[in-house]
Write a protein that holds these residues in place. Structure first.
Motif, PDB file in Angstrom:
ATOM      1  N   THR A  50     101.927   9.491  35.429  1.00 39.86           N
ATOM      2  CA  THR A  50     101.473   8.581  34.393  1.00 39.86           C
ATOM      3  C   THR A  50     100.364   7.692  34.934  1.00 39.86           C
ATOM      4  O   THR A  50     100.208   7.545  36.143  1.00 39.86           O
ATOM      5  CB  THR A  50     102.639   7.727  33.833  1.00 39.86           C
ATOM      6  N   ASP A  51      99.592   7.147  34.038  1.00 39.36           N
ATOM      7  CA  ASP A  51      98.526   6.218  34.385  1.00 39.36           C
ATOM      8  C   ASP A  51      98.775   4.919  33.628  1.00 39.36           C
ATOM      9  O   ASP A  51      98.986   4.939  32.417  1.00 39.36           O
ATOM     10  CB  ASP A  51      97.163   6.800  33.989  1.00 39.36           C
ATOM     11  N   ILE A  52      98.736   3.807  34.351  1.00 42.48           N
ATOM     12  CA  ILE A  52      99.030   2.504  33.782  1.00 42.48           C
ATOM     13  C   ILE A  52      97.778   1.648  33.825  1.00 42.48           C
ATOM     14  O   ILE A  52      97.181   1.459  34.896  1.00 42.48           O
ATOM     15  CB  ILE A  52     100.147   1.787  34.590  1.00 42.48           C
ATOM     16  N   ARG A  53      97.403   1.136  32.682  1.00 44.34           N
ATOM     17  CA  ARG A  53      96.232   0.262  32.583  1.00 44.34           C
ATOM     18  C   ARG A  53      96.671  -1.167  32.855  1.00 44.34           C
ATOM     19  O   ARG A  53      97.609  -1.663  32.226  1.00 44.34           O
ATOM     20  CB  ARG A  53      95.654   0.392  31.181  1.00 44.34           C
ATOM     21  N   ILE A  54      96.005  -1.828  33.814  1.00 39.14           N
ATOM     22  CA  ILE A  54      96.352  -3.198  34.178  1.00 39.14           C
ATOM     23  C   ILE A  54      95.089  -4.052  34.303  1.00 39.14           C
ATOM     24  O   ILE A  54      93.977  -3.519  34.274  1.00 39.14           O
ATOM     25  CB  ILE A  54      97.135  -3.251  35.517  1.00 39.14           C
TER      26      ILE A  54
END
Length: 93
Positions: A50-54
């Motif tokens: 998964t890729d998490i935008r922060i």
């Protein structure tokens, strides 16, 4: 060790171990993110990939989480780097 003195890596490692994995690759820049942004990563650890935008100091980044065998890898890229490599449609949900 008190939670207030733990690094983000320590906190992630604790949860990763509870899930039966160990940390493989780890981008030290993840230690610079706030506990609020860290929670987004912790909430996604059960996902295989998964890729998490922060955000860090109002700048957007993407933390990529990948599961390889018994390891969880954590890489952090600026949003611009991520879009350059993969395009922006990957982040759309």
């Amino acid at each position: 060790m008190n939670t207030k003195t733990k690094t983000n890596k320590d906190i992630i490692e604790d949860k990763v171990k509870k899930l039966g994995y160990k940390i493989g690759c780890y981008d030290d820049n993840i230690d610079k993110i706030s506990k609020k942004e860290l929670k987004k990563i912790l909430d996604a650890l059960e996902e295989e990939y998964t890729d998490i935008r922060i955000k860090v100091r109002k700048k957007e980044f993407v933390v990529e989480i990948a599961t390889v065998d018994n390891e969880k890898d954590f890489n952090m890229k600026t949003l611009e780097e991520y879009i350059y490599l993969y395009g922006d449609e990957i982040l759309e949900e």
